[in-house]
Design a protein around this motif. Sequence first.
Motif, short mmCIF file in Angstrom:
data_model
loop_
_atom_site.label_atom_id
_atom_site.label_comp_id
_atom_site.label_asym_id
_atom_site.label_seq_id
_atom_site.Cartn_x
_atom_site.Cartn_y
_atom_site.Cartn_z
N ARG A 181 47.15 26.73 33.45
CA ARG A 181 45.81 26.99 33.25
C ARG A 181 44.89 27.72 34.65
N GLY A 182 45.88 28.17 35.23
CA GLY A 182 45.77 28.48 36.77
C GLY A 182 46.67 29.98 36.11
N THR A 183 47.62 29.67 35.74
CA THR A 183 48.50 31.12 34.51
C THR A 183 47.63 32.07 33.81
N ALA A 184 46.70 31.05 33.28
CA ALA A 184 45.80 31.22 32.36
C ALA A 184 44.74 32.61 32.87
N ILE A 185 44.11 31.78 33.94
CA ILE A 185 43.21 32.46 34.91
C ILE A 185 43.30 33.70 35.87
N LYS A 186 44.98 33.31 35.86
CA LYS A 186 44.73 34.87 36.87
C LYS A 186 45.41 35.90 35.52
N ILE A 187 45.58 35.67 34.79
CA ILE A 187 46.14 37.15 33.29
C ILE A 187 45.03 37.36 32.79
N LEU A 188 44.17 36.69 32.76
CA LEU A 188 42.54 37.65 32.14
C LEU A 188 41.99 37.77 34.17
N GLY A 189 42.58 37.51 35.16
CA GLY A 189 41.52 38.30 36.14
C GLY A 189 42.47 39.79 36.32
N ASP A 190 43.79 39.79 35.93
CA ASP A 190 44.64 40.88 35.98
C ASP A 190 44.03 42.19 35.22
N TYR A 191 43.96 41.24 33.80
CA TYR A 191 43.60 41.91 33.26
C TYR A 191 42.28 43.02 32.42
N PHE A 192 41.47 41.65 33.43
CA PHE A 192 40.11 42.68 34.19
C PHE A 192 40.24 43.59 34.48
N LEU A 193 41.43 43.26 36.10
CA LEU A 193 41.51 44.02 36.60
C LEU A 193 41.60 45.56 36.62
N TYR A 194 42.78 45.56 35.62
CA TYR A 194 44.07 46.63 35.00
C TYR A 194 42.83 47.58 34.37
N LYS A 195 41.69 47.02 33.21
CA LYS A 195 40.85 47.84 32.70
C LYS A 195 39.87 47.84 33.67
N GLY A 196 39.64 47.97 34.39
CA GLY A 196 38.75 48.63 35.49
C GLY A 196 36.86 47.65 35.35
N GLU A 197 37.47 46.29 34.86
CA GLU A 197 36.12 45.96 34.81
C GLU A 197 36.18 44.47 35.78
N ASN A 198 35.88 44.85 37.48
CA ASN A 198 35.71 44.80 38.46
C ASN A 198 35.15 43.20 38.48
N LEU A 199 34.12 43.20 38.13
CA LEU A 199 33.34 42.01 37.66
C LEU A 199 33.25 40.49 37.49
N LYS A 200 34.07 41.07 35.96
CA LYS A 200 34.65 39.93 35.24
C LYS A 200 36.01 39.88 35.50
N SER A 201 36.60 40.55 36.50
CA SER A 201 38.41 40.37 37.25
C SER A 201 38.01 39.08 38.31
N GLU A 202 36.95 39.59 39.31
CA GLU A 202 36.19 38.51 40.45
C GLU A 202 35.81 37.49 40.10
#
Length: 195
Positions: A162-183
Amino acid sequence: MSDEILEDNDKFKSFLSKVSQYKRAIVIVIILLITAISLFLFFNLRNENKNILASEQFNLAKILIQNDNKDEAKRMLVEIVKDSNKFYSPLSLNLIIDQELEKDPKKIYELFDEVISIKKIDKENINLIKIKKALFLTQHRDEEQEIIKILNPIINSESIWRGTAIKILGDYFLYKGENLKSEEYYKLLRIKENE
């Protein structure tokens, strides 16, 4: 003493009489037991032979890769994946990806689906394979909805991943520049870590 012998003799005759009444049922039960045991042993031996064959093919494919015969190795590894072996199919898929034997991301995506559909693989290992599939998608195809669709069931479960999946999505959205979703995902990760 002779009364006891006569009584034992009567009990024995009574037992034999009941056995002869149910002789046909007893024979059928014995035949069914022998058949069930034989089938169990047959399927056990067959599965063992399939595992041995998959192991030999996997090792041969690794040798072929070392000898720079990657096309033949890829063919063998894809065959192992499609044979749905709970141990060697995921290993074969990983080897295909690690050695870059398949260049078409769509075909690798299909191989992921083949492995994920194997019923004999336990839930946590399936979740790990789904995470690898999502990571593969982030690198080769930018399909946000598909990545979320793959990872959300893991995030919404009690999985060890679960934690790994959450981190992957956080990193994915950060990489895409979607800071709100990432946060949002990083906040969810912090909550998970504090549990």
